[in-house]
Design a protein around this motif. Structure first.
Motif, PDB file in Angstrom:
ATOM      1  N   HIS A  98      32.210 -56.527  17.172  1.00  0.00           N
ATOM      2  CA  HIS A  98      32.929 -57.797  17.293  1.00  0.00           C
ATOM      3  C   HIS A  98      32.011 -58.924  16.814  1.00  0.00           C
ATOM      4  O   HIS A  98      30.831 -58.962  17.175  1.00  0.00           O
ATOM      5  CB  HIS A  98      33.335 -58.022  18.750  1.00  0.00           C
ATOM      6  N   PRO A  99      32.506 -59.845  15.990  1.00  0.00           N
ATOM      7  CA  PRO A  99      31.610 -60.857  15.396  1.00  0.00           C
ATOM      8  C   PRO A  99      30.849 -61.696  16.416  1.00  0.00           C
ATOM      9  O   PRO A  99      29.674 -62.015  16.205  1.00  0.00           O
ATOM     10  CB  PRO A  99      32.552 -61.723  14.548  1.00  0.00           C
ATOM     11  N   SER A 100      31.478 -62.048  17.524  1.00  0.00           N
ATOM     12  CA  SER A 100      30.783 -62.878  18.510  1.00  0.00           C
ATOM     13  C   SER A 100      29.715 -62.081  19.251  1.00  0.00           C
ATOM     14  O   SER A 100      28.611 -62.586  19.507  1.00  0.00           O
ATOM     15  CB  SER A 100      31.783 -63.481  19.502  1.00  0.00           C
ATOM     16  N   ILE A 101      30.010 -60.830  19.604  1.00  0.00           N
ATOM     17  CA  ILE A 101      29.029 -60.000  20.304  1.00  0.00           C
ATOM     18  C   ILE A 101      27.869 -59.662  19.378  1.00  0.00           C
ATOM     19  O   ILE A 101      26.696 -59.668  19.786  1.00  0.00           O
ATOM     20  CB  ILE A 101      29.686 -58.715  20.844  1.00  0.00           C
ATOM     21  N   LEU A 104      25.717 -62.736  19.239  1.00  0.00           N
ATOM     22  CA  LEU A 104      24.973 -62.945  20.478  1.00  0.00           C
ATOM     23  C   LEU A 104      23.828 -61.946  20.613  1.00  0.00           C
ATOM     24  O   LEU A 104      22.743 -62.299  21.097  1.00  0.00           O
ATOM     25  CB  LEU A 104      25.916 -62.834  21.678  1.00  0.00           C
ATOM     26  N   ALA A 105      24.048 -60.706  20.200  1.00  0.00           N
ATOM     27  CA  ALA A 105      22.976 -59.707  20.259  1.00  0.00           C
ATOM     28  C   ALA A 105      21.826 -60.102  19.333  1.00  0.00           C
ATOM     29  O   ALA A 105      20.646 -60.032  19.717  1.00  0.00           O
ATOM     30  CB  ALA A 105      23.522 -58.332  19.884  1.00  0.00           C
ATOM     31  N   ARG A 106      22.154 -60.534  18.114  1.00  0.00           N
ATOM     32  CA  ARG A 106      21.110 -60.985  17.181  1.00  0.00           C
ATOM     33  C   ARG A 106      20.364 -62.187  17.750  1.00  0.00           C
ATOM     34  O   ARG A 106      19.138 -62.293  17.640  1.00  0.00           O
ATOM     35  CB  ARG A 106      21.731 -61.343  15.827  1.00  0.00           C
ATOM     36  N   TYR A 107      21.103 -63.088  18.349  1.00  0.00           N
ATOM     37  CA  TYR A 107      20.512 -64.305  18.909  1.00  0.00           C
ATOM     38  C   TYR A 107      19.533 -63.972  20.038  1.00  0.00           C
ATOM     39  O   TYR A 107      18.414 -64.503  20.088  1.00  0.00           O
ATOM     40  CB  TYR A 107      21.631 -65.202  19.421  1.00  0.00           C
ATOM     41  N   CYS A 108      19.949 -63.096  20.941  1.00  0.00           N
ATOM     42  CA  CYS A 108      19.078 -62.721  22.059  1.00  0.00           C
ATOM     43  C   CYS A 108      17.810 -62.034  21.560  1.00  0.00           C
ATOM     44  O   CYS A 108      16.713 -62.286  22.069  1.00  0.00           O
ATOM     45  CB  CYS A 108      19.829 -61.819  23.034  1.00  0.00           C
ATOM     46  N   LEU A 109      17.948 -61.171  20.561  1.00  0.00           N
ATOM     47  CA  LEU A 109      16.767 -60.523  19.990  1.00  0.00           C
ATOM     48  C   LEU A 109      15.850 -61.550  19.335  1.00  0.00           C
ATOM     49  O   LEU A 109      14.617 -61.465  19.450  1.00  0.00           O
ATOM     50  CB  LEU A 109      17.189 -59.464  18.970  1.00  0.00           C
ATOM     51  N   SER A 120      11.479 -55.599  23.123  1.00  0.00           N
ATOM     52  CA  SER A 120      11.466 -54.146  22.994  1.00  0.00           C
ATOM     53  C   SER A 120      12.583 -53.510  23.813  1.00  0.00           C
ATOM     54  O   SER A 120      13.261 -52.579  23.351  1.00  0.00           O
ATOM     55  CB  SER A 120      10.108 -53.605  23.445  1.00  0.00           C
ATOM     56  N   THR A 121      12.795 -54.026  25.032  1.00  0.00           N
ATOM     57  CA  THR A 121      13.841 -53.476  25.893  1.00  0.00           C
ATOM     58  C   THR A 121      15.222 -53.709  25.298  1.00  0.00           C
ATOM     59  O   THR A 121      16.059 -52.799  25.250  1.00  0.00           O
ATOM     60  CB  THR A 121      13.760 -54.102  27.296  1.00  0.00           C
ATOM     61  N   LEU A 122      15.483 -54.937  24.840  1.00  0.00           N
ATOM     62  CA  LEU A 122      16.788 -55.241  24.251  1.00  0.00           C
ATOM     63  C   LEU A 122      17.021 -54.432  22.976  1.00  0.00           C
ATOM     64  O   LEU A 122      18.117 -53.905  22.752  1.00  0.00           O
ATOM     65  CB  LEU A 122      16.894 -56.734  23.947  1.00  0.00           C
ATOM     66  N   GLN A 123      15.994 -54.341  22.150  1.00  0.00           N
ATOM     67  CA  GLN A 123      16.138 -53.589  20.905  1.00  0.00           C
ATOM     68  C   GLN A 123      16.465 -52.130  21.190  1.00  0.00           C
ATOM     69  O   GLN A 123      17.316 -51.522  20.521  1.00  0.00           O
ATOM     70  CB  GLN A 123      14.855 -53.705  20.084  1.00  0.00           C
ATOM     71  N   SER A 124      15.812 -51.576  22.204  1.00  0.00           N
ATOM     72  CA  SER A 124      16.083 -50.188  22.583  1.00  0.00           C
ATOM     73  C   SER A 124      17.506 -50.037  23.114  1.00  0.00           C
ATOM     74  O   SER A 124      18.218 -49.087  22.762  1.00  0.00           O
ATOM     75  CB  SER A 124      15.069 -49.739  23.639  1.00  0.00           C
ATOM     76  N   LEU A 125      17.949 -50.983  23.948  1.00  0.00           N
ATOM     77  CA  LEU A 125      19.297 -50.903  24.516  1.00  0.00           C
ATOM     78  C   LEU A 125      20.368 -51.068  23.451  1.00  0.00           C
ATOM     79  O   LEU A 125      21.391 -50.368  23.459  1.00  0.00           O
ATOM     80  CB  LEU A 125      19.468 -51.976  25.595  1.00  0.00           C
ATOM     81  N   PHE A 126      20.154 -51.994  22.515  1.00  0.00           N
ATOM     82  CA  PHE A 126      21.167 -52.272  21.497  1.00  0.00           C
ATOM     83  C   PHE A 126      21.239 -51.190  20.421  1.00  0.00           C
ATOM     84  O   PHE A 126      22.216 -51.136  19.667  1.00  0.00           O
ATOM     85  CB  PHE A 126      20.890 -53.620  20.825  1.00  0.00           C
ATOM     86  N   SER A 127      20.218 -50.334  20.340  1.00  0.00           N
ATOM     87  CA  SER A 127      20.174 -49.340  19.263  1.00  0.00           C
ATOM     88  C   SER A 127      20.583 -47.947  19.725  1.00  0.00           C
ATOM     89  O   SER A 127      20.417 -46.983  18.984  1.00  0.00           O
ATOM     90  CB  SER A 127      18.769 -49.291  18.656  1.00  0.00           C
ATOM     91  N   GLN A 128      21.101 -47.825  20.936  1.00  0.00           N
ATOM     92  CA  GLN A 128      21.562 -46.528  21.428  1.00  0.00           C
ATOM     93  C   GLN A 128      22.975 -46.699  21.994  1.00  0.00           C
ATOM     94  O   GLN A 128      23.504 -47.803  22.061  1.00  0.00           O
ATOM     95  CB  GLN A 128      20.600 -45.970  22.479  1.00  0.00           C
TER      96      GLN A 128
END
Length: 312
Positions: A98-101, A104-109, A120-128
């Motif tokens: 979804h474009p907004s999600i 937001l994920a890119r922004y938080c990273l 590191s934690t967010l990157q791991s969570l978003f990549s699985q």
């Protein structure tokens, strides 16, 4: 759909002996796609601050309104009126395209680049795909009392559990909160205190005389300016931070408006608003002592009720 109604009393008066109580009734309702679009979009813009234009607020609002059984709004003038507050949660993995999600994920990273552990934690969570992150969206008009927050979280907790029982995708390993803060320099804080209207000063003085809780008095007495000068718009952030594994305060990417910058250069008071990210694991929270039969949702809801709920 109406969920429940609650009353919150607010104190008015300039002295401890001249106090009146105003009872305000709040209706807790499910988000209504036919009525709430514009108000929710405005609340999202307020929550995300100067950077809000990069998050596809139209699509984000539509996504929130597409969840009929998750989340609550608060109104005072019936179901057809505008909501004054919103609390909901979105599955960032189910909606990862979804474009907004995605934004937001890119922004938080991007913001977490200043905190290697969080990044590191967010990157791991978003990549699985096995563990799902719930994005908690909580915003309200500035004059809404914090006492409305505990029942909102209680209802969200129950809604998420009911959804999980129906095999809907709301089983989260983590909750990601985005919140708002503001920064005051020592000079700005002094200026704010000096420009406080006399009526407000008397009101504060009167309020301090009628504290019913010794613990409340002690907490106020121990209040000191944060070392970093960062204050919360949402008092409940303090309870969430205690349970969170990571917390990050950040500045917005978009610059301050020129008029605001000029005002600050001329010593005119203006809020330097900023953002905050809090990541709360729903298992193994560092401050967690759930006890038998309790999970992180229970602990968070009980903590909010204990610290910010309406006294019974």
């Amino acid at each position: 759909m109406a969920k429940r109604a609650a009353q919150v009393s607010d104190d008015e008066g300039d002295s401890g002996s001249d106090v009146s109580l105003i009872d305000v009734s709040f209706d807790f309702l499910s988000p209504n796609p036919d009525v709430d679009y514009q108000a929710i979009k405005r609340l999202l813009g307020q929550l995300l601050g100067r950077d809000s234009e990069g998050f596809n607020l139209h699509e984000l609002t539509e996504l929130i309104l597409s969840q009929p059984n998750i989340g609550s709004t608060i109104k005072t003038d019936g179901e057809e009126s505008d909501p004054y507050a919103l609390l909901t949660v979105l599955n960032m993995h189910i909606h990862h395209e979804h474009p907004s999600i995605k934004a937001l994920a890119r922004y938080c990273l991007s913001k977490a680049s200043d905190s290697p552990a969080l990044h590191s934690t967010l990157q791991s969570l978003f990549s699985q795909s096995e563990k799902h992150v719930g994005l908690v969206i909580c915003e309200r008009l500035i004059n809404m009392p914090v006492q409305v927050i505990p029942p909102l979280y209680n209802m969200l907790k129950d809604e998420v559990r009911n959804a999980v029982a129906q095999n809907l995708p709301y089983q989260f390993s983590h909750l990601l909160f985005i919140s708002r803060t503001y920064h005051l320099s020592l000079d700005e804080e002094s200026q704010l205190e000096n420009t406080l209207p006399a009526s407000e000063a008397r009101k504060k003085k009167g309020a301090s005389k009628k504290r019913k809780s010794a613990a409340h008095d002690e907490a106020n007495a121990q209040h000191v300016r944060p070392d970093d000068g960062i204050y919360s718009f949402h008092p409940e952030d303090a309870a969430i931070i205690e349970l969170a594994s990571h917390t990050l305060n950040y500045t917005y990417t978009a610059p301050l408006p020129e008029t605001h910058q000029e005002g600050r250069d001329k010593n005119a008071f203006g809020l330097d608003t900023r953002g905050r990210i809090m990541l709360l694991p729903l298992t193994d929270s560092p401050a967690m002592d759930t006890g038998e039969g309790k999970d992180t949702w229970d602990v968070l809801a009980e903590k909010l009720a204990r610290e910010y709920g309406v006294p019974q």
